[in-house]
Design a protein around this motif. Structure first.
Motif, PDB file in Angstrom:
ATOM      1  N   ASN A  93     -13.550  -2.044   6.290  1.00 57.13           N
ATOM      2  CA  ASN A  93     -12.984  -2.920   7.326  1.00 57.13           C
ATOM      3  C   ASN A  93     -12.203  -4.095   6.737  1.00 57.13           C
ATOM      4  O   ASN A  93     -11.705  -4.934   7.480  1.00 57.13           O
ATOM      5  CB  ASN A  93     -14.094  -3.458   8.234  1.00 57.13           C
ATOM      6  N   ARG A  94     -12.092  -4.162   5.439  1.00 62.17           N
ATOM      7  CA  ARG A  94     -11.422  -5.310   4.814  1.00 62.17           C
ATOM      8  C   ARG A  94      -9.928  -5.355   5.126  1.00 62.17           C
ATOM      9  O   ARG A  94      -9.373  -6.426   5.346  1.00 62.17           O
ATOM     10  CB  ARG A  94     -11.672  -5.331   3.309  1.00 62.17           C
ATOM     11  N   CYS A  95      -9.286  -4.230   5.157  1.00 63.01           N
ATOM     12  CA  CYS A  95      -7.854  -4.228   5.480  1.00 63.01           C
ATOM     13  C   CYS A  95      -7.650  -4.682   6.924  1.00 63.01           C
ATOM     14  O   CYS A  95      -6.749  -5.471   7.209  1.00 63.01           O
ATOM     15  CB  CYS A  95      -7.246  -2.851   5.249  1.00 63.01           C
ATOM     16  N   TYR A 179      -4.918 -10.830  -1.366  1.00 61.46           N
ATOM     17  CA  TYR A 179      -6.019 -10.217  -0.623  1.00 61.46           C
ATOM     18  C   TYR A 179      -5.538  -9.029   0.201  1.00 61.46           C
ATOM     19  O   TYR A 179      -6.227  -8.013   0.287  1.00 61.46           O
ATOM     20  CB  TYR A 179      -6.700 -11.249   0.283  1.00 61.46           C
ATOM     21  N   ILE A 180      -4.369  -9.149   0.819  1.00 59.46           N
ATOM     22  CA  ILE A 180      -3.835  -8.010   1.590  1.00 59.46           C
ATOM     23  C   ILE A 180      -3.542  -6.854   0.646  1.00 59.46           C
ATOM     24  O   ILE A 180      -3.871  -5.707   0.941  1.00 59.46           O
ATOM     25  CB  ILE A 180      -2.540  -8.392   2.345  1.00 59.46           C
ATOM     26  N   GLU A 181      -2.919  -7.159  -0.470  1.00 56.58           N
ATOM     27  CA  GLU A 181      -2.605  -6.104  -1.437  1.00 56.58           C
ATOM     28  C   GLU A 181      -3.866  -5.392  -1.893  1.00 56.58           C
ATOM     29  O   GLU A 181      -3.931  -4.165  -1.923  1.00 56.58           O
ATOM     30  CB  GLU A 181      -1.861  -6.689  -2.634  1.00 56.58           C
ATOM     31  N   ASN A 182      -4.887  -6.152  -2.229  1.00 58.37           N
ATOM     32  CA  ASN A 182      -6.126  -5.545  -2.714  1.00 58.37           C
ATOM     33  C   ASN A 182      -6.863  -4.769  -1.641  1.00 58.37           C
ATOM     34  O   ASN A 182      -7.445  -3.725  -1.919  1.00 58.37           O
ATOM     35  CB  ASN A 182      -7.052  -6.616  -3.305  1.00 58.37           C
ATOM     36  N   ALA A 183      -6.856  -5.254  -0.409  1.00 59.27           N
ATOM     37  CA  ALA A 183      -7.607  -4.601   0.661  1.00 59.27           C
ATOM     38  C   ALA A 183      -6.864  -3.416   1.275  1.00 59.27           C
ATOM     39  O   ALA A 183      -7.505  -2.490   1.768  1.00 59.27           O
ATOM     40  CB  ALA A 183      -7.943  -5.608   1.757  1.00 59.27           C
ATOM     41  N   PRO A 188      -5.945  -0.908  -5.784  1.00 61.05           N
ATOM     42  CA  PRO A 188      -5.949  -2.365  -5.917  1.00 61.05           C
ATOM     43  C   PRO A 188      -5.675  -2.782  -7.351  1.00 61.05           C
ATOM     44  O   PRO A 188      -6.113  -2.134  -8.286  1.00 61.05           O
ATOM     45  CB  PRO A 188      -7.365  -2.771  -5.516  1.00 61.05           C
ATOM     46  N   LYS A 189      -4.941  -3.864  -7.493  1.00 60.53           N
ATOM     47  CA  LYS A 189      -4.641  -4.311  -8.846  1.00 60.53           C
ATOM     48  C   LYS A 189      -5.873  -4.993  -9.427  1.00 60.53           C
ATOM     49  O   LYS A 189      -6.723  -5.499  -8.715  1.00 60.53           O
ATOM     50  CB  LYS A 189      -3.435  -5.244  -8.845  1.00 60.53           C
TER      51      LYS A 189
END
Length: 197
Positions: A93-95, A179-183, A188-189
């Motif tokens: 649910n993080r994204c 945070y958006i990129e990772n989620a 994920p970087k």
């Protein structure tokens, strides 16, 4: 065996062989479990392409805008975007959580008087709005209670801080970007950009 060899030497033999042997095998093979496609579709709805985050132009604008806002941020005790937003939030649910936070930041912060105050606010707002648009079909799974609670805490902290709350949100746009990129991307970087603690 000789009969099989003789049958498969002619076209009609192949047709008989396929109808008698291959077709029944297809009918008896197990089907994937019901709902399997739904899970992958839901997963795909909460995914962004990595290329969205690899555009130097928008990354530089976002980070520059955040740096400009941080210069006038007197409050170093509070954080709007950090690990606290993920308290009791399942990883799947993080994204969705980041989509909702981004919608709030765009609507309540970047598209207000900030666009006159900061030179890149409108560019960054358009970029972030395009990401939330791509995530329009991204839905939460399970209990929504913790998501709403965490969002409400972030909004009330921003409201409590007044004008500095909006400034703080702009100062944390680099964190929001990361945070958006990772989620929301599949890979994920593992670091590389400086992050606040």
């Amino acid at each position: 065996m000789a009969t099989l060899h003789t049958l498969t030497r002619s076209f009609s033999g192949w047709v008989v062989f396929c109808c008698c042997c291959c077709f029944p095998l297809l009918l008896t093979s197990p089907l994937p479990p019901k709902g399997t496609g739904v899970v992958s579709n839901a997963h795909q709805a909460c995914r962004l392409r990595k290329i969205n985050f690899q555009q130097p132009y928008i990354r530089n604008r976002t980070y520059t805008l955040a740096e400009m806002a941080r210069l006038s941020d007197q409050d170093t005790d509070n954080r709007l975007i950090g690990q606290q937003i993920y308290v009791n939030i399942r990883e799947n649910n993080r994204c969705y959580m980041m989509k909702r936070i981004t919608e709030i930041i765009v609507k309540d912060v970047l598209l207000t008087e900030a666009k006159e105050r900061y030179p890149y606010a409108e560019d960054v707002a358009q970029f972030l709005a395009s990401l939330t648009s791509e995530l329009s079909r991204c839905k939460y799974s399970g209990n929504r209670e913790h998501i709403e609670k965490n969002l409400e805490e972030m909004k009330s902290k921003m409201k409590e801080l007044g004008e500095n709350g909006k400034n703080k949100a702009i100062g944390e746009l680099d964190l929001l970007f990361d945070y958006i990129e990772n989620a929301c991307t599949d890979a994920p970087k593992k670091g590389g950009n400086k992050k606040k603690n």
